[in-house]
Design a protein around this motif. Structure first.
Motif, PDB file in Angstrom:
ATOM      1  N   LYS A 156      34.752  35.861  36.476  1.00 24.66           N
ATOM      2  CA  LYS A 156      34.447  35.931  35.297  1.00 24.66           C
ATOM      3  C   LYS A 156      33.336  34.715  35.050  1.00 24.66           C
ATOM      4  O   LYS A 156      32.221  35.083  34.247  1.00 24.66           O
ATOM      5  CB  LYS A 156      35.425  35.992  34.078  1.00 24.66           C
ATOM      6  CG  LYS A 156      36.440  37.206  34.184  1.00 24.66           C
ATOM      7  CD  LYS A 156      35.579  38.419  33.522  1.00 24.66           C
ATOM      8  CE  LYS A 156      36.168  39.855  33.681  1.00 24.66           C
ATOM      9  NZ  LYS A 156      35.156  40.842  33.132  1.00 24.66           N
TER      10      LYS A 156
ATOM     11  N   SER B 299      34.103  48.452  43.880  1.00 17.68           N
ATOM     12  CA  SER B 299      34.785  47.783  45.117  1.00 17.68           C
ATOM     13  C   SER B 299      33.983  48.261  46.495  1.00 17.68           C
ATOM     14  O   SER B 299      34.077  47.879  47.490  1.00 17.68           O
ATOM     15  CB  SER B 299      36.009  47.905  45.521  1.00 17.68           C
ATOM     16  OG  SER B 299      36.579  49.236  45.819  1.00 17.68           O
TER      17      SER B 299
ATOM     18  N   VAL C 153      31.028  42.444  29.536  1.00 18.03           N
ATOM     19  CA  VAL C 153      32.086  41.904  28.950  1.00 18.03           C
ATOM     20  C   VAL C 153      32.959  40.942  29.885  1.00 18.03           C
ATOM     21  O   VAL C 153      33.323  41.341  31.233  1.00 18.03           O
ATOM     22  CB  VAL C 153      33.251  43.152  29.033  1.00 18.03           C
ATOM     23  CG1 VAL C 153      34.729  42.797  28.329  1.00 18.03           C
ATOM     24  CG2 VAL C 153      32.652  44.166  28.185  1.00 18.03           C
ATOM     25  N   SER C 154      32.696  39.711  29.393  1.00 16.81           N
ATOM     26  CA  SER C 154      33.295  38.395  30.198  1.00 16.81           C
ATOM     27  C   SER C 154      34.735  38.367  29.691  1.00 16.81           C
ATOM     28  O   SER C 154      35.479  38.877  29.123  1.00 16.81           O
ATOM     29  CB  SER C 154      32.174  37.277  30.008  1.00 16.81           C
ATOM     30  OG  SER C 154      32.686  36.274  30.763  1.00 16.81           O
TER      31      SER C 154
ATOM     32  N   ASN D  72      31.744  46.816  31.573  1.00 17.46           N
ATOM     33  CA  ASN D  72      33.002  46.686  31.067  1.00 17.46           C
ATOM     34  C   ASN D  72      34.205  46.646  31.972  1.00 17.46           C
ATOM     35  O   ASN D  72      35.156  45.735  31.985  1.00 17.46           O
ATOM     36  CB  ASN D  72      33.309  47.500  29.715  1.00 17.46           C
ATOM     37  CG  ASN D  72      34.613  47.759  29.460  1.00 17.46           C
ATOM     38  OD1 ASN D  72      35.235  46.764  28.710  1.00 17.46           O
ATOM     39  ND2 ASN D  72      35.613  48.655  30.105  1.00 17.46           N
TER      40      ASN D  72
ATOM     41  N   ILE E 200      42.425  38.887  23.289  1.00 14.06           N
ATOM     42  CA  ILE E 200      43.317  39.190  24.099  1.00 14.06           C
ATOM     43  C   ILE E 200      44.039  40.335  23.825  1.00 14.06           C
ATOM     44  O   ILE E 200      44.400  40.574  22.591  1.00 14.06           O
ATOM     45  CB  ILE E 200      44.305  37.826  24.231  1.00 14.06           C
ATOM     46  CG1 ILE E 200      43.746  36.787  24.707  1.00 14.06           C
ATOM     47  CG2 ILE E 200      45.700  38.542  25.377  1.00 14.06           C
ATOM     48  CD1 ILE E 200      44.579  35.513  24.489  1.00 14.06           C
ATOM     49  N   ILE E 201      44.074  41.256  24.677  1.00 15.83           N
ATOM     50  CA  ILE E 201      44.342  42.699  24.124  1.00 15.83           C
ATOM     51  C   ILE E 201      45.495  43.160  25.154  1.00 15.83           C
ATOM     52  O   ILE E 201      45.146  43.032  26.538  1.00 15.83           O
ATOM     53  CB  ILE E 201      43.318  43.874  24.155  1.00 15.83           C
ATOM     54  CG1 ILE E 201      42.163  43.007  23.245  1.00 15.83           C
ATOM     55  CG2 ILE E 201      43.472  45.057  23.770  1.00 15.83           C
ATOM     56  CD1 ILE E 201      41.034  42.345  23.964  1.00 15.83           C
TER      57      ILE E 201
ATOM     58  N   GLY F  84      41.889  51.327  27.717  1.00  9.94           N
ATOM     59  CA  GLY F  84      41.637  49.783  27.225  1.00  9.94           C
ATOM     60  C   GLY F  84      40.518  49.753  26.362  1.00  9.94           C
ATOM     61  O   GLY F  84      40.074  50.551  25.724  1.00  9.94           O
TER      62      GLY F  84
ATOM     63  N   LEU G  13      32.880  55.859  39.456  1.00 11.09           N
ATOM     64  CA  LEU G  13      32.278  54.627  39.909  1.00 11.09           C
ATOM     65  C   LEU G  13      33.167  53.827  40.549  1.00 11.09           C
ATOM     66  O   LEU G  13      34.190  53.470  39.657  1.00 11.09           O
ATOM     67  CB  LEU G  13      31.375  54.054  39.081  1.00 11.09           C
ATOM     68  CG  LEU G  13      30.814  52.958  39.245  1.00 11.09           C
ATOM     69  CD1 LEU G  13      29.719  52.620  40.475  1.00 11.09           C
ATOM     70  CD2 LEU G  13      30.307  52.117  37.884  1.00 11.09           C
TER      71      LEU G  13
ATOM     72  N   THR H  62      46.573  45.367  27.813  1.00  5.72           N
ATOM     73  CA  THR H  62      45.814  46.529  28.370  1.00  5.72           C
ATOM     74  C   THR H  62      46.784  46.383  29.934  1.00  5.72           C
ATOM     75  O   THR H  62      47.089  45.389  30.224  1.00  5.72           O
ATOM     76  CB  THR H  62      44.427  46.467  28.444  1.00  5.72           C
ATOM     77  OG1 THR H  62      44.300  45.528  29.446  1.00  5.72           O
ATOM     78  CG2 THR H  62      43.820  46.377  27.203  1.00  5.72           C
ATOM     79  N   LYS H  63      46.232  47.553  30.831  1.00  2.00           N
ATOM     80  CA  LYS H  63      46.677  47.422  31.894  1.00  2.00           C
ATOM     81  C   LYS H  63      46.212  46.491  32.998  1.00  2.00           C
ATOM     82  O   LYS H  63      46.926  46.160  33.981  1.00  2.00           O
ATOM     83  CB  LYS H  63      46.950  48.782  32.612  1.00  2.00           C
ATOM     84  CG  LYS H  63      45.397  49.373  32.933  1.00  2.00           C
ATOM     85  CD  LYS H  63      45.478  50.882  33.686  1.00  2.00           C
ATOM     86  CE  LYS H  63      44.366  51.568  33.498  1.00  2.00           C
ATOM     87  NZ  LYS H  63      43.263  50.924  34.602  1.00  2.00           N
TER      88      LYS H  63
HETATM   89  N1  LIG Z   1      42.751  42.815  27.918  1.00  2.73           N
HETATM   90  C1  LIG Z   1      42.095  41.554  27.881  1.00  2.73           C
HETATM   91  O1  LIG Z   1      42.979  40.785  26.979  1.00  2.73           O
HETATM   92  C2  LIG Z   1      40.708  40.929  28.244  1.00  2.73           C
HETATM   93  C3  LIG Z   1      40.509  39.824  27.879  1.00  2.73           C
HETATM   94  C4  LIG Z   1      39.173  39.235  28.475  1.00  2.73           C
HETATM   95  C5  LIG Z   1      38.265  40.220  28.960  1.00  2.73           C
HETATM   96  N2  LIG Z   1      38.866  41.185  29.128  1.00  2.73           N
HETATM   97  C6  LIG Z   1      37.763  42.215  29.966  1.00  2.73           C
HETATM   98  O2  LIG Z   1      37.566  43.349  29.442  1.00  2.73           O
HETATM   99  C7  LIG Z   1      37.082  44.480  30.339  1.00  2.73           C
HETATM  100  C8  LIG Z   1      38.180  45.843  30.013  1.00  2.73           C
HETATM  101  O3  LIG Z   1      39.371  45.499  30.395  1.00  2.73           O
HETATM  102  P1  LIG Z   1      40.802  46.101  29.890  1.00  2.73           P
HETATM  103  O4  LIG Z   1      41.698  45.097  29.297  1.00  2.73           O
HETATM  104  O5  LIG Z   1      40.277  47.258  28.853  1.00  2.73           O
HETATM  105  O6  LIG Z   1      41.504  46.650  31.113  1.00  2.73           O
HETATM  106  P2  LIG Z   1      41.736  48.092  31.565  1.00  2.73           P
HETATM  107  O7  LIG Z   1      42.461  49.043  30.586  1.00  2.73           O
HETATM  108  O8  LIG Z   1      42.665  48.210  32.894  1.00  2.73           O
HETATM  109  O9  LIG Z   1      40.365  48.965  32.100  1.00  2.73           O
HETATM  110  C9  LIG Z   1      39.703  48.479  33.142  1.00  2.73           C
HETATM  111  C10 LIG Z   1      38.591  49.765  33.408  1.00  2.73           C
HETATM  112  O10 LIG Z   1      38.121  49.310  34.699  1.00  2.73           O
HETATM  113  C11 LIG Z   1      38.168  50.077  35.464  1.00  2.73           C
HETATM  114  N3  LIG Z   1      37.880  49.761  36.879  1.00  2.73           N
HETATM  115  C12 LIG Z   1      39.184  49.085  37.613  1.00  2.73           C
HETATM  116  N4  LIG Z   1      38.763  49.050  38.751  1.00  2.73           N
HETATM  117  C13 LIG Z   1      37.627  49.205  39.156  1.00  2.73           C
HETATM  118  C14 LIG Z   1      36.530  49.290  40.008  1.00  2.73           C
HETATM  119  N5  LIG Z   1      37.029  49.038  41.409  1.00  2.73           N
HETATM  120  N6  LIG Z   1      35.295  50.151  39.965  1.00  2.73           N
HETATM  121  C15 LIG Z   1      35.028  50.554  38.638  1.00  2.73           C
HETATM  122  N7  LIG Z   1      35.997  50.618  37.495  1.00  2.73           N
HETATM  123  C16 LIG Z   1      37.203  49.959  37.813  1.00  2.73           C
HETATM  124  C17 LIG Z   1      39.346  51.277  35.390  1.00  2.73           C
HETATM  125  O11 LIG Z   1      39.383  52.303  35.958  1.00  2.73           O
HETATM  126  P3  LIG Z   1      40.455  53.005  36.407  1.00  2.73           P
HETATM  127  O12 LIG Z   1      41.422  53.189  35.126  1.00  2.73           O
HETATM  128  O13 LIG Z   1      39.953  54.214  36.972  1.00  2.73           O
HETATM  129  O14 LIG Z   1      40.978  52.003  37.607  1.00  2.73           O
HETATM  130  C18 LIG Z   1      39.323  51.053  33.815  1.00  2.73           C
HETATM  131  O15 LIG Z   1      38.721  51.913  33.144  1.00  2.73           O
HETATM  132  C19 LIG Z   1      37.527  43.656  31.728  1.00  2.73           C
HETATM  133  O16 LIG Z   1      36.289  43.427  32.093  1.00  2.73           O
HETATM  134  C20 LIG Z   1      38.277  42.504  31.392  1.00  2.73           C
HETATM  135  O17 LIG Z   1      38.024  41.579  32.248  1.00  2.73           O
HETATM  136  C21 LIG Z   1      39.985  41.890  28.874  1.00  2.73           C
END
Ligand SMILES: NC(=O)c1ccc[n+]([C@@H]2O[C@H](COP(=O)([O-])OP(=O)(O)OC[C@H]3O[C@@H](n4cnc5c(N)ncnc54)[C@H](OP(=O)(O)O)[C@@H]3O)[C@@H](O)[C@H]2O)c1
Length: 337
Positions: free
Chosen positions: A216, A108, A181-182, A133, A243-244, A58, A105, A246-247
């Motif tokens: 958040k 949890s 990253v909020s 992040n 908004i992206i 992501g 890392l 991602t999983k």
């Molecule tokens: N996508 C959006 O639209 C959006 C909007 C606003 C804010 N954000 C913020 O952007 C940030 C990145 O999100 P993303 O959308 O890129 O999601 P993502 O693709 O699901 O990436 C999340 C990352 O966090 C790691 N992670 C998950 N659980 C964890 C844990 N218990 N301990 C340590 N690392 C952990 C994951 O590692 P694993 O793969 O090993 O689980 C993954 O590398 C987040 O803080 C999210 O809240 C995203």
């Protein structure tokens, strides 16, 4: 006959839900997001050390890719060590930067965070940029083994602990930056201070979306309070990436077809992960942000967020509540000063 009518009603209902969801997404896209915003800052990061949590996928992976091209020593983390290794190899191959490392890392677990910091301190002598992040949004309403609601621990309390434990290293490497990253989701929070108390929180059975928004919000307000305590030379800012697709949006339990369809539509309408990484990259490298601290960024610029961000008393309360929660859960006498 009755069955066929029921089936037709069911299909009609599903079609209506899908159409409504797509119209709602288009509305959000047009009203909340800007198109083609890019961080145009060119500074290189040679000689700097960057730590980015959640770098395997992501927004984190694309932020890491851009930063890696600027030449720093980069350490990415994620829960799954295999995924972290694959991401590090991908980053080395696509950026040519060989100084890329990965670590496991799991936010949890406080034990895991403390062990990670111990290893980090022994392995790396500097830390110039910390990007908090990593995050989750679709977790069940369960407690971690530290007795804290899962989403709240992963998104807020553990990153707070990680940041506090890494402060001495950031201080010794000044000028340094902490980037949180909020999410704009914090404006949908339904939070009272009692919600940091896990027993109460679990009793409330909030939806995963509300628990995400609450975590958040806490992270955002905690960042504001942190900015008041940092020594000169260390800054901290929070950001909304956009908004992206991602999983993070889909639960592991979700039907794979619905999951793929949802992510496909989201991906077509909203930002790519590369676009979603821009505000994180900007927060890490922008020369205009030198000395700028305690701010919220969106679309690569300082922006307004929830009123609570400017509420001195409330941000201090979040700071104190988070600190006592961490202290109450640590099993050893870790120095958090
Ligand atoms: N996508 C959006 O639209 C959006 C909007 C606003 C804010 N954000 C913020 O952007 C940030 C990145 O999100 P993303 O959308 O890129 O999601 P993502 O693709 O699901 O990436 C999340 C990352 O966090 C790691 N992670 C998950 N659980 C964890 C844990 N218990 N301990 C340590 N690392 C952990 C994951 O590692 P694993 O793969 O090993 O689980 C993954 O590398 C987040 O803080 C999210 O809240 C995203």
């Amino acid at each position: 006959m009755v069955l066929s009518v029921l089936l037709q009603c069911g299909i009609l209902f599903c079609v209506c839900v899908v159409v409504f969801t797509i119209i709602f997404m288009i509305y959000i896209r047009l009203s909340e997001e800007r198109f083609n915003v890019k961080c145009k800052c060119t500074p290189r990061l040679d000689g700097k050390t960057v730590l980015l949590t959640g770098g395997s996928s992501g927004i984190g992976l694309e932020t890491a890719r851009n930063l890696a091209r600027r030449g720093p020593r980069l350490i990415i983390t994620c829960v799954n060590e295999k995924a972290a290794k694959a991401a590090a190899e991908d980053l080395i191959a696509t950026t040519g930067n060989k100084d890329i490392h990965y670590r496991q890392l799991d936010l949890s677990s406080f034990d895991n965070v403390q062990n990670f910091v111990k290893d980090f301190n022994e392995s790396f002598d500097k830390l110039h940029i910390l990007v908090n992040n990593a995050g989750i949004s679709n977790a069940d309403n369960t407690l971690t083994k530290d007795g804290i609601e899962n989403t709240m621990q992963v998104n807020h309390v553990a990153p707070a602990l990680l940041t506090l434990l890494l402060l001495p290293k950031l201080d010794a490497s000044k000028p340094s930056r902490i980037v949180a990253v909020s999410s704009k989701a914090c404006k949908y929070a339904d939070f009272t201070l009692k919600d940091l108390n896990s027993a109460y929180y679990i009793g409330r059975s909030l939806s995963s979306w509300k628990r995400y928004a609450n975590s958040k919000l806490c992270g955002l307000l905690w960042t504001k309070a942190l900015s008041r305590r940092l020594p000169e030379g260390i800054t901290t800012n929070a950001l909304h990436p956009g908004i992206i697709s991602t999983k993070i949006y889909v639960s592991e339990k979700c039907n794979p077809v619905i999951k793929s369809l949802f992510l496909f539509v989201l991906g077509k309408l909203f930002k790519t992960t590369e676009e979603g990484a821009q505000t994180s990259i900007h927060s890490c490298v922008s020369p205009h942000l030198e000395g700028v601290s305690g701010q919220y960024l969106s679309e690569c610029e300082v922006s307004k967020t929830v009123p609570a961000f400017e509420d001195f008393e409330y941000t201090e309360e979040i700071w104190k509540a988070t600190r006592s929660l961490i202290v109450s859960r640590l099993t050893n006498d870790t120095d958090l000063s």
